[in-house]
Design an enzyme around this catalytic site. Structure first.
Site, short mmCIF file in Angstrom:
data_model
loop_
_atom_site.label_atom_id
_atom_site.label_comp_id
_atom_site.label_asym_id
_atom_site.label_seq_id
_atom_site.Cartn_x
_atom_site.Cartn_y
_atom_site.Cartn_z
N TRP A 220 0.80 -1.44 -0.10
CA TRP A 220 -0.18 0.15 -0.05
C TRP A 220 0.89 1.30 -0.07
CZ3 TRP A 220 -0.45 4.40 3.27
CH2 TRP A 220 -1.63 4.97 2.85
N ASP A 239 -6.50 -2.67 -1.80
CA ASP A 239 -6.23 -2.87 -0.51
C ASP A 239 -6.48 -1.74 0.29
OD1 ASP A 239 -3.92 -2.14 -1.59
OD2 ASP A 239 -2.71 -3.30 -0.18
N ASP A 240 -6.96 -0.48 -0.08
CA ASP A 240 -7.19 0.53 0.60
C ASP A 240 -8.74 0.67 1.03
OD1 ASP A 240 -6.19 3.60 1.15
OD2 ASP A 240 -8.18 3.68 0.31
N LEU A 241 -8.92 0.75 2.21
CA LEU A 241 -10.09 0.81 2.87
C LEU A 241 -11.17 1.73 1.94
CD1 LEU A 241 -12.41 -0.32 4.70
CD2 LEU A 241 -11.52 1.55 6.41
N TRP A 316 -12.25 7.33 -4.18
CA TRP A 316 -12.17 7.77 -2.78
C TRP A 316 -13.31 8.81 -2.73
CZ3 TRP A 316 -6.27 8.15 -3.66
CH2 TRP A 316 -5.39 7.01 -2.67
#
Length: 333
Positions: A220, A239-241, A316
């Protein structure tokens, strides 16, 4: 004879937008008996980001607003148009707000190879310092770290500091080992990380692999470095929330696309095999979105290549939960 009073209930709205029925406590000295009821909770569904910005008008020709074009670099505008060509429904999400990272600069400062490598080292040091602490705490530690130097901070000078000196600026034992490891790599002239040609010519996957070999730099962190420091255009951090949440909401609004993605993954033996791996985000925690398997996210993002970085920025945006701010923006238009 006393008349039986009705049950009194109070509706409470929490910050999580939950409604609860709370029974008023009975006064033991009062002859009035209040019927006890069970507490009930009703979750209010939050509005979707794309629903809130539906007030933005979309031109038939899908041309970006002129002020939006004038603000951004030409290569970013090319990327934005590519995203819209792939999925016109993302037009509103793109023009809703400008992207400061891609702001057009009056005159670009040209750095020497040595200055570039030094800036890469500094960016990675800042990355490990920032891990698991607040932004203000990270800035304070970086400021104290830089104050140790008599002049410009460099990897070689960093290696001359003692453990206690680095500990005094606020670095943990683990982070000191990270800082020293990264500094050692950037002090070695034979290291790929010290060669500008490596960053320019090597495939992104190879650059990521080299970065991950450093202590304290995971996949990440390497991808964030590639996105914001190297300005790579085809980065996607599944894999970023925030990205995972945004992708979930993006595909939930487009069920036909989600079904197509699932079919294509299932029809490809290699991708299908990867579905057996445990996903990054499971369904055990209470969430206001449904996590999807990593492989579905990766495959869905690929159609926006070679500009997956911009698509990731949009995910995002779609993951936004501060709807009050969005509503305020809507009322101003």
């Amino acid at each position: 004879m006393l008349r039986k009073l009705p049950v009194v209930r109070v509706m409470v709205v929490t910050r999580r937008q939950t409604l609860s029925t709370v029974t008023v406590k009975e006064d033991p000295t009062s002859p009035v008996k209040i019927k006890k009821t069970k507490k009930t909770t009703v979750t209010v569904k939050k509005p979707h980001f794309e629903d809130v910005i539906s007030f933005i008008k979309v031109p038939e020709n899908l041309e970006l607003p002129q002020d939006f074009v004038d603000y951004h670099r030409e290569d970013f505008i090319e990327a934005a148009r590519h995203i819209i060509n792939q999925d016109a429904s993302l037009y509103r999400s793109i023009v809703y707000k400008k992207f400061p990272h891609y702001k057009k600069q009056g005159s670009e400062i040209v750095k020497s190879d040595e200055e570039l490598i030094l800036s890469y080292w500094h960016s990675l040091i800042s990355s490990v310092v920032s891990q698991q602490i607040s932004g203000s705490a990270a800035r304070s530690i970086m400021s104290k770290f830089e104050a140790l130097f008599d002049g410009k901070p460099t990897p070689s000078k960093t290696l001359t500091f003692t453990f206690d000196e680095l500990r005094e600026v606020g670095l943990s034992r683990m982070k000191i080992s990270y800082v020293q490891s990264i500094s050692e790599a950037f002090s070695n002239p034979d290291s790929n990380l010290c060669k500008v040609s490596f960053y320019r010519n090597a495939p992104l996957d190879e650059v990521i692999k080299e970065l991950v070999s450093l202590k304290g730099i995971g996949e990440w962190s390497a991808k964030m470095f590639a996105l914001f420091t190297l300005n790579e255009w085809d980065v996607f951090a599944h894999d970023d929330l925030g990205v995972a949440r945004g992708m979930s909401r993006y595909l939930a609004k487009r069920p036909e696309l989600l079904n197509q993605v699932k079919r294509e993954v299932q029809q490809n033996e290699e991708m299908k095999a990867l579905l057996k791996k445990k996903p990054k985000f499971g369904t055990t925690k209470q969430r206001d979105w449904v996590p999807l398997h990593d492989q579905y996210l990766i495959h869905a993002a690929r159609r926006f290549s070679p500009y997956m970085s911009v698509f990731m920025l949009l995910m995002w945006r779609l993951s936004a939960t501060n709807i009050d701010v969005l509503e305020a923006a809507k009322s101003e238009n």
